[in-house]
Design an enzyme around this catalytic site. Structure first.
Site, PDB file in Angstrom:
ATOM      1  N   TYR A 129       0.865  -1.178   0.000  1.00  0.00           N
ATOM      2  CA  TYR A 129       0.000   0.000   0.000  1.00  0.00           C
ATOM      3  C   TYR A 129       0.906   1.235   0.000  1.00  0.00           C
ATOM      4  O   TYR A 129       2.023   1.202   0.524  1.00  0.00           O
ATOM      5  CB  TYR A 129      -0.900   0.033   1.235  1.00  0.00           C
ATOM      6  CG  TYR A 129      -2.050  -0.935   1.197  1.00  0.00           C
ATOM      7  CD1 TYR A 129      -3.102  -0.757   0.303  1.00  0.00           C
ATOM      8  CD2 TYR A 129      -2.101  -2.031   2.051  1.00  0.00           C
ATOM      9  CE1 TYR A 129      -4.168  -1.637   0.258  1.00  0.00           C
ATOM     10  CE2 TYR A 129      -3.159  -2.920   2.015  1.00  0.00           C
ATOM     11  CZ  TYR A 129      -4.187  -2.725   1.116  1.00  0.00           C
ATOM     12  OH  TYR A 129      -5.237  -3.596   1.067  1.00  0.00           O
ATOM     13  N   THR A 155      -1.411  -2.089  -4.542  1.00  0.00           N
ATOM     14  CA  THR A 155      -2.868  -2.017  -4.455  1.00  0.00           C
ATOM     15  C   THR A 155      -3.316  -0.570  -4.352  1.00  0.00           C
ATOM     16  O   THR A 155      -2.980   0.125  -3.399  1.00  0.00           O
ATOM     17  CB  THR A 155      -3.382  -2.802  -3.237  1.00  0.00           C
ATOM     18  OG1 THR A 155      -3.078  -4.190  -3.420  1.00  0.00           O
ATOM     19  CG2 THR A 155      -4.887  -2.641  -3.077  1.00  0.00           C
ATOM     20  N   LYS A 253      -2.824  -3.374  -8.920  1.00  0.00           N
ATOM     21  CA  LYS A 253      -4.162  -3.887  -8.619  1.00  0.00           C
ATOM     22  C   LYS A 253      -5.111  -2.718  -8.385  1.00  0.00           C
ATOM     23  O   LYS A 253      -4.844  -1.861  -7.548  1.00  0.00           O
ATOM     24  CB  LYS A 253      -4.110  -4.782  -7.376  1.00  0.00           C
ATOM     25  CG  LYS A 253      -5.423  -5.434  -6.995  1.00  0.00           C
ATOM     26  CD  LYS A 253      -5.206  -6.374  -5.812  1.00  0.00           C
ATOM     27  CE  LYS A 253      -6.497  -7.034  -5.379  1.00  0.00           C
ATOM     28  NZ  LYS A 253      -7.468  -6.062  -4.827  1.00  0.00           N
ATOM     29  N   SER A 275      -9.926  -4.506 -10.918  1.00  0.00           N
ATOM     30  CA  SER A 275     -10.367  -4.763  -9.541  1.00  0.00           C
ATOM     31  C   SER A 275     -11.103  -3.566  -8.970  1.00  0.00           C
ATOM     32  O   SER A 275     -10.825  -2.420  -9.320  1.00  0.00           O
ATOM     33  CB  SER A 275      -9.144  -5.075  -8.666  1.00  0.00           C
ATOM     34  OG  SER A 275      -9.504  -5.221  -7.311  1.00  0.00           O
ATOM     35  N   HIS A 277     -11.581  -3.869  -5.440  1.00  0.00           N
ATOM     36  CA  HIS A 277     -11.307  -4.264  -4.048  1.00  0.00           C
ATOM     37  C   HIS A 277     -12.458  -5.081  -3.467  1.00  0.00           C
ATOM     38  O   HIS A 277     -12.847  -4.922  -2.312  1.00  0.00           O
ATOM     39  CB  HIS A 277     -11.014  -3.043  -3.170  1.00  0.00           C
ATOM     40  CG  HIS A 277     -10.055  -3.331  -2.055  1.00  0.00           C
ATOM     41  ND1 HIS A 277      -8.704  -3.444  -2.246  1.00  0.00           N
ATOM     42  CD2 HIS A 277     -10.245  -3.552  -0.730  1.00  0.00           C
ATOM     43  CE1 HIS A 277      -8.103  -3.700  -1.101  1.00  0.00           C
ATOM     44  NE2 HIS A 277      -9.019  -3.785  -0.166  1.00  0.00           N
ATOM     45  N   GLY A 309     -12.481 -10.333  -8.150  1.00  0.00           N
ATOM     46  CA  GLY A 309     -13.818  -9.863  -7.786  1.00  0.00           C
ATOM     47  C   GLY A 309     -14.911 -10.787  -8.269  1.00  0.00           C
ATOM     48  O   GLY A 309     -15.164 -10.883  -9.475  1.00  0.00           O
TER      49      GLY A 309
END
Length: 397
Positions: A129, A155, A253, A275, A277, A309
């Site tokens: 992150y 991400t 991502k 994505s 999340h 997902g």
């Protein structure tokens, strides 16, 4: 056979029976009303197949090469945060993935040190992150590199936290005696889950060791979360800088727009995952499978395109591959397996998906996952969305 289950849905039912209510509710969470979470699942149901009657192949090849590694099936383990559903957490998941010939992404908010996870599965990608300063991030990359991580996952599809219409579970910062007393009624109602921890003689660990440098005390989940909240969101220049710090597979991502898929390519990523999340970011975002075709068309010849997902069946995996994905990432599915049966439960989930992929390929008359095309899938009119595509062409075009 009493411990074996034949579907991800059954793994979910067993996880619900085994886990304390607050722990289980954290696994099924989506943001706000849960529109995106529901669409991630429902969109797959709108897709149909075009099967063949004869000329089927007796053997099918499910293997592929993705993110620099050969895998036995096009299903990878997506990084998820603190895995308190089982004492062995990410290590059990890593062993299961290794046993089934696939790779694992380890969250920087995970509960097990990267050194232990890489030892359990050499095909481990470290998830990052954008938290803290560039020096902070560089130190985490250095630790991942030293541990033997084969790639990184940045991400960016978790940008803020929304409330949930059905309420959010209470998650303590530390398991103090007061918190244990508060949690006791839930634990007593789920004795098998509690017994798993009693056997280890340790409490669920809410620390995140991979956010610390070697030798430092691990911050709590909420301590790390607080630092993330206070860090300015990254720019595309930051993404390019992070890419320059890692010589190897680099997955971004969180891409859901065509124009940003192109920006990701310009930033130098080697792969991206379509994505949202898992429905835990901006509610009302379309399902990832709806956004996949336009992104695959735009950049699929330049970078590897993955999807996460809503994957619950092997047939879902086949639908994603037919619409342009190189592989998929799973999250909730393996967490339910972990809760239901530890390492064996995760292996069971991967077997369920493998069998589903194989039987779907058989019905479609395909010898390999690489033979899948859009002609194998029937989509209703207006199914796919091309977010950012009109913006890319310019106004009035």
């Amino acid at each position: 056979m009493s411990t074996w289950f034949e579907s991800v849905a059954e793994a979910q039912r067993r996880a619900k029976k085994r886990l304390p209510a607050s722990v289980y509710s954290a696994l099924i969470a989506g943001s706000e009303k849960g529109l995106t979470l529901a669409d991630n699942l429902g969109a797959f149901d709108e897709l149909r197949f075009a099967p063949r009657t004869a000329g089927h192949h007796a053997q099918r090849d499910l293997g592929t090469h993705v993110l620099g590694r050969d895998v036995a099936l096009p299903v990878l383990i997506s990084p998820t945060g603190v895995q308190a559903v089982h004492p062995d957490g990410e290590v059990a998941v890593a062993r299961a993935a290794a046993a089934r010939g696939t790779s694992i992404g380890l969250s920087s908010f995970g509960s097990k040190p990267i050194e232990e996870v890489v030892a359990a599965n050499p095909n481990t990608y470290f998830q990052v992150y954008w938290t803290g300063t560039r020096d902070d991030i560089r130190r985490r990359l250095d630790r991942a590199r030293a541990a033997g991580a084969v790639g990184i996952i940045l991400t960016l599809d978790w940008s803020f936290s929304h409330s949930r219409d059905w309420g959010s579970p209470h998650i303590p910062e530390r398991l103090t005696s007061r918190e244990l007393l508060r949690f006791a009624p839930e634990g007593i109602t789920r004795p098998r889950w509690l017994l798993d921890y009693v056997k280890t003689r340790r409490l669920p660990d809410l620390g995140v060791p991979n956010m610390a440098s070697p030798g430092e005390e691990a911050p709590t989940f909420f301590g790390a979360y607080g630092q993330w909240m206070q860090t300015p969101p990254p720019s595309w220049e930051d993404v390019a800088w992070l890419r320059s710090q890692w010589d190897g597979p680099f997955l971004l991502k969180g891409v859901i727009r065509v124009d940003e898929a192109r920006r990701a390519v310009d930033a130098g990523v080697s792969a991206l995952s379509v994505s949202n999340h898992g429905g835990n970011n901006l509610d009302g975002t379309p399902a990832t499978i709806r956004a996949l075709p336009s992104i695959a068309d735009a950049v699929g010849d330049q970078v590897e395109v993955l999807l996460d997902g809503g994957i619950r069946r092997g047939s879902d995996v086949v639908k994603a591959l037919a619409l342009g994905a190189k592989a998929v990432l799973i999250g909730r599915a393996y967490l339910w397996g972990l809760a239901a049966g530890g390492q064996a439960g995760v292996e069971n989930v991967l077997d369920v998906l493998r069998n589903g992929i194989d039987s779907t390929l058989l019905a479609l008359g395909k010898k390999s996952v690489h033979e899948l095309t859009r002609e194998d899938v029937v989509a209703p009119a207006g199914f796919a969305v091309g977010l950012g595509a009109a913006h890319e062409r310019g106004p009035g075009s």
